[in-house]
Enzyme design. Structure first.
Site, short mmCIF file in Angstrom:
data_model
loop_
_atom_site.label_atom_id
_atom_site.label_comp_id
_atom_site.label_asym_id
_atom_site.label_seq_id
_atom_site.Cartn_x
_atom_site.Cartn_y
_atom_site.Cartn_z
N ASP A 143 1.08 -0.89 0.24
CA ASP A 143 -0.01 -0.07 0.02
C ASP A 143 1.14 0.96 0.11
OD1 ASP A 143 1.03 -0.04 2.29
OD2 ASP A 143 -0.87 -0.23 3.66
N HIS A 182 20.78 10.09 -21.15
CA HIS A 182 20.48 9.65 -19.83
C HIS A 182 20.90 8.87 -18.62
CE1 HIS A 182 16.41 10.56 -22.40
NE2 HIS A 182 17.31 11.46 -22.60
N ASP A 185 22.29 17.64 -15.89
CA ASP A 185 21.04 17.93 -16.17
C ASP A 185 20.03 17.60 -15.39
OD1 ASP A 185 18.89 18.39 -17.68
OD2 ASP A 185 19.59 16.82 -19.66
N ASP A 224 14.61 23.46 -16.83
CA ASP A 224 15.15 22.01 -18.02
C ASP A 224 17.10 23.18 -17.89
OD1 ASP A 224 16.35 20.14 -18.74
OD2 ASP A 224 15.20 19.29 -20.78
N HIS A 252 13.61 21.15 -27.58
CA HIS A 252 11.41 20.83 -27.28
C HIS A 252 11.27 22.14 -26.27
CE1 HIS A 252 12.51 20.47 -22.78
NE2 HIS A 252 14.33 19.24 -23.53
N ARG A 299 27.40 19.11 -22.24
CA ARG A 299 25.91 19.93 -23.11
C ARG A 299 25.66 20.87 -22.31
NH1 ARG A 299 23.19 15.62 -22.63
NH2 ARG A 299 22.41 16.14 -20.32
N GLU A 316 22.13 23.65 -21.59
CA GLU A 316 20.33 23.41 -22.68
C GLU A 316 20.22 25.16 -21.16
OE1 GLU A 316 18.90 20.36 -20.79
OE2 GLU A 316 17.31 20.59 -21.77
N1 GLY Z 1 16.52 16.63 -19.56
C1 GLY Z 1 16.01 16.19 -20.44
C2 GLY Z 1 16.31 16.93 -21.31
O1 GLY Z 1 16.96 17.77 -21.34
O2 GLY Z 1 15.18 16.41 -22.23
MN MN Z 2 16.00 18.91 -22.48
MN MN Z 3 17.69 18.67 -19.92
#
Ligand code: GLY
Ligand code: MN
Ligand code: MN
Length: 442
Positions: free
Chosen positions: A42, A246, A263, A274, A357, A408, A410
């Site tokens: 539960d 990921h 990230d 994000d 995205h 990366r 972002e």
């Molecule tokens: N954190 C997932 C992406 O950057 O798309």
């Molecule tokens: Mn992203």
């Molecule tokens: Mn991301």
């Protein structure tokens, strides 16, 4: 109970009205709430409302169904939800309940979720079209088919079941793509909190820490400032782990001389940020790391600078790919003609994802990227990420000096009337600013 400080009841009502305007008279739309999922016995996973349902209702409880009916001269907003039961609420906390669904959430009618099988056939009878997206919640699909069949069974009494089935979700998804001022305010708040979390973890980072220690700083910062969840699973990858896109294990020690890719971002009142930053574990980029970093940064800044209304979304990827390929050729990591390397997608071994995205209630938010096979153009109110990277795996067939570098960068970008606004600009991203921040740990 409810906690919708950012979006007013009027705005939720307006969203339903916009949807109903797209439906013909004599149609009915059905949208189930998210399911409570059990981890074992539960013990539940934390419940987070399904985003489309939240978008139209602001209702945060599971075990509910939204029904919208378009009549000749009016709309009807019906909610089925759990009743307030003091005995149960002693365990699970206050429910909005039937009265609350009307008084707080503005439903025209509200019923106990336990009455679905008796009330739904009556609501479906006589409607020509039904807006519902099959296949997303199989248990609800079955129940709906049962109600429709219950109406069909009464055909001799003159009852008619809906005969036209229409997709509901695309109508909501398109609306979600353009953010309102209050949504933008919440997204800025998610971005600001997450940006501060990145700054704090950059300051705290030092060799021999575990990846999960940096993750812990992120979680602490985001939760302390009002995020009730992270927007997605945090990625903290030191060294070659950054090349796993990921990577979420986050359980390795951070080595001096390596970079670490983070990230991660919080969700604030249902809206996501994000953010990715990549920085040196010991606070100083090596000469080789600088070369790759500058290349990713140049690609990212150039793509961001291209954001404006009317710009095709796929142009951003075009800009990024050309800069990355030209740069990799210049560094001797790729060999050959730039146009051919792009055409044959040879660069995909080092840059294997898209430019970004849509961002909103979901980290990979609702909305089409192509319209009739062509990239859609950017419009004011859209929010998107721009997140190029270069990932050179430890086993890549390149000069040893580049192996194990994964980078990366972002940011979250709002398309404005005249161009763009970076919601996540508070986190440093130039080499100089990152090194300065990490030197003044303060
Ligand atoms: N954190 C997932 C992406 O950057 O798309
Ligand atoms: Mn992203
Ligand atoms: Mn991301």
């Amino acid at each position: 109970m409810q906690d919708n400080i950012g979006v007013s009841a009027e705005e939720f009502a307006k969203r339903r009205e916009i949807l109903l305007e797209k439906m013909p008279v004599g149609s009915i739309a059905l949208l189930p709430a998210g399911d409570l999922k059990y981890r074992n016995n539960d013990a539940e996973y934390p419940f987070r409302q399904e985003s489309h349902f939240y978008y139209l209702t602001g209702f945060c409880e599971p075990n509910a169904l939204l029904v919208l009916i378009k009549e000749t001269t009016s709309f009807l907003y019906v909610l089925f939800c759990e009743e307030s039961e003091p005995e149960k609420e002693c365990w699970i906390g206050k429910r909005v309940g039937i009265e609350g669904a009307k008084a707080i959430l503005g439903a025209n009618s509200a019923y106990s979720i336990n009455t679905l099988d008796t009330i739904m056939p009556d609501l479906l009878a006589g409607k020509q079209q039904i807006f519902y997206s099959l296949g997303h919640a199989p248990a609800w699909d079955q129940r709906l088919l049962g109600w429709v069949n219950a109406v069909r069974a009464k055909v001799k009494t003159g009852q008619q079941a809906p005969s036209v089935w229409r997709e509901l979700l695309p109508l909501i998804q398109e609306a979600r793509l353009i953010k309102s001022p209050s949504e933008i305010r919440l997204m800025q708040q998610a971005a600001t909190i997450s940006a501060e979390a990145h700054i704090q973890l950059m300051k705290a980072c030092k060799p021999k820490m575990m990846e999960y220690e940096l993750e812990a700083i992120l979680l602490q910062q985001c939760y302390q400032k009002g995020c009730r969840a992270m927007a997605y699973s945090s990625i903290v990858g030191g060294g070659n782990n950054a090349c796993t896109l990921h990577y979420v294990n986050n359980n390795m020690p951070l080595q001096s001389g390596d970079l670490v890719l983070v990230d991660a971002a919080g969700e604030y009142q249902y809206y996501a940020a994000d953010i990715t930053r990549t920085f040196p574990v010991n606070g100083r980029f090596s000469a080789d790391q600088k070369l790759i970093y500058q290349l990713v940064l140049k690609a990212q800044v150039s793509a961001i600078e291209a954001v404006c209304p009317g710009m095709p979304w796929d142009k951003l990827q075009e800009i990024i790919v050309r800069i990355i390929v030209e740069g990799l050729v210049e560094l001797g990591i790729l060999e050959g003609n730039v146009d051919l390397l792009i055409e044959q997608r040879i660069y995909r071994q080092f840059y294997m994802h898209g430019s970004g995205h849509w961002l909103g209630l979901d980290v990979h938010d609702a909305g089409e990227y192509k319209i009739q096979g062509k990239s859609r153009v950017l419009e004011p109110g859209m929010v998107l990420t721009v997140e190029p990277g270069i990932y050179i795996d430890a086993h890549a067939k390149v000069d040893k000096r580049w192996q194990g570098i994964g980078i990366r960068i972002e940011d979250n970008i709002l398309v404005t009337e005249t161009g763009y606004q970076v919601l996540t600009s508070a986190v440093p991203k130039t080499i100089e600013d990152i090194e300065k921040l990490m030197a003044n740990k303060g």
